[in-house]
Design a protein around this motif. Structure first.
Motif, mmCIF file in Angstrom:
data_model
loop_
_atom_site.group_PDB
_atom_site.id
_atom_site.type_symbol
_atom_site.label_atom_id
_atom_site.label_comp_id
_atom_site.label_asym_id
_atom_site.label_seq_id
_atom_site.Cartn_x
_atom_site.Cartn_y
_atom_site.Cartn_z
ATOM 1 N N ILE A 1 0.743 -1.451 0.094
ATOM 2 C CA ILE A 1 -0.162 0.121 -0.194
ATOM 3 C C ILE A 1 0.686 1.658 0.460
ATOM 4 O O ILE A 1 2.191 1.149 0.585
ATOM 5 C CB ILE A 1 -0.838 -0.295 1.187
ATOM 6 C CG1 ILE A 1 -1.599 -0.818 1.283
ATOM 7 C CG2 ILE A 1 -1.701 1.358 2.156
ATOM 8 C CD1 ILE A 1 -3.047 -1.297 2.600
ATOM 9 N N VAL A 2 0.885 2.000 -0.691
ATOM 10 C CA VAL A 2 1.194 3.232 -0.432
ATOM 11 C C VAL A 2 0.592 4.589 -0.199
ATOM 12 O O VAL A 2 -0.595 4.990 -0.723
ATOM 13 C CB VAL A 2 1.647 3.841 -2.227
ATOM 14 C CG1 VAL A 2 2.047 4.778 -2.874
ATOM 15 C CG2 VAL A 2 2.403 2.534 -2.491
ATOM 16 N N GLU A 3 1.294 5.786 0.464
ATOM 17 C CA GLU A 3 -0.025 6.819 0.496
ATOM 18 C C GLU A 3 1.222 7.809 0.303
ATOM 19 O O GLU A 3 2.677 7.523 0.974
ATOM 20 C CB GLU A 3 -0.008 7.182 2.015
ATOM 21 C CG GLU A 3 -0.744 5.489 2.528
ATOM 22 C CD GLU A 3 -1.516 5.866 3.911
ATOM 23 O OE1 GLU A 3 -2.033 5.521 4.702
ATOM 24 O OE2 GLU A 3 -0.749 6.344 4.919
ATOM 25 N N THR A 4 1.120 8.817 -0.432
ATOM 26 C CA THR A 4 1.399 9.709 -0.628
ATOM 27 C C THR A 4 1.001 11.495 0.494
ATOM 28 O O THR A 4 -0.081 11.530 0.266
ATOM 29 C CB THR A 4 2.039 10.595 -2.057
ATOM 30 O OG1 THR A 4 0.720 10.245 -2.678
ATOM 31 C CG2 THR A 4 2.732 9.363 -2.668
ATOM 32 N N TYR A 5 1.936 12.390 0.395
ATOM 33 C CA TYR A 5 1.174 13.518 1.540
ATOM 34 C C TYR A 5 1.499 14.696 0.820
ATOM 35 O O TYR A 5 3.058 15.016 0.500
ATOM 36 C CB TYR A 5 2.323 13.286 3.147
ATOM 37 C CG TYR A 5 2.108 11.719 3.692
ATOM 38 C CD1 TYR A 5 1.068 11.456 4.150
ATOM 39 C CD2 TYR A 5 3.182 11.261 3.458
ATOM 40 C CE1 TYR A 5 0.790 10.005 4.454
ATOM 41 C CE2 TYR A 5 2.922 9.069 3.885
ATOM 42 C CZ TYR A 5 1.725 8.900 4.724
ATOM 43 O OH TYR A 5 1.314 8.207 5.500
#
Length: 147
Positions: A124-128
């Motif tokens: 899973i990838v999260e970008t901020y």
């Protein structure tokens, strides 16, 4: 929620962590803070901050791997000591928002409504993304199985 399906390649340089899924909400930000104190060691910071998570597969799966870092545009041959380079290339369902808790739930519902299955063998990838008002928009990428 307006979800979207997209093929995406992520090139990430960062620190690798491992821990109990129950403590990710405190462990991941702590490691991210350590990484940001070292971000100047990188020559090619080109993208936003990112967190990459091993998905929890079932109730017996209590420990997972995660990475915190930044996105770079080009593959890297060398990274500073203690850092890791990973490259991910998957088909994702993605959603954007400021409330990370509801974002994951809403995106899972959207995927279900679209008939997509989550791919549990991919990260899973999260970008901020900082906002002008001092807040932060998060983009969540959940890997999906090929249809």
């Amino acid at each position: 929620m307006n979800g979207e399906k997209r093929s995406e390649t992520f090139r990430v340089v960062g620190l690798k962590g491992k821990g109990n899924f129950a403590y990710f909400s405190t462990e991941v930000p702590r490691l991210a803070k350590q990484f940001m104190e070292r971000v100047d060691e990188l020559q090619a910071v080109t993208g936003p901050e990112v967190a990459v998570y091993e998905p929890k597969k079932d109730s017996d799966h209590v420990e997972g791997i995660y990475y915190v870092g930044v996105i770079v545009n080009e593959p890297l041959n060398s990274v500073p000591d203690g850092m890791t380079y990973i490259e991910l290339d998957e088909e994702y369902a993605l959603g954007k928002g400021q409330d990370i808790g509801t974002l994951h739930t809403d995106l899972m519902k959207w995927m279900d409504d679209q008939g997509y299955q989550r791919k549990t063998k991919a990260y899973i990838v999260e970008t901020y993304h900082p906002l002008e008002d001092g807040g932060e928009e998060v983009v969540v990428y959940l890997p999906i199985e090929e249809a």
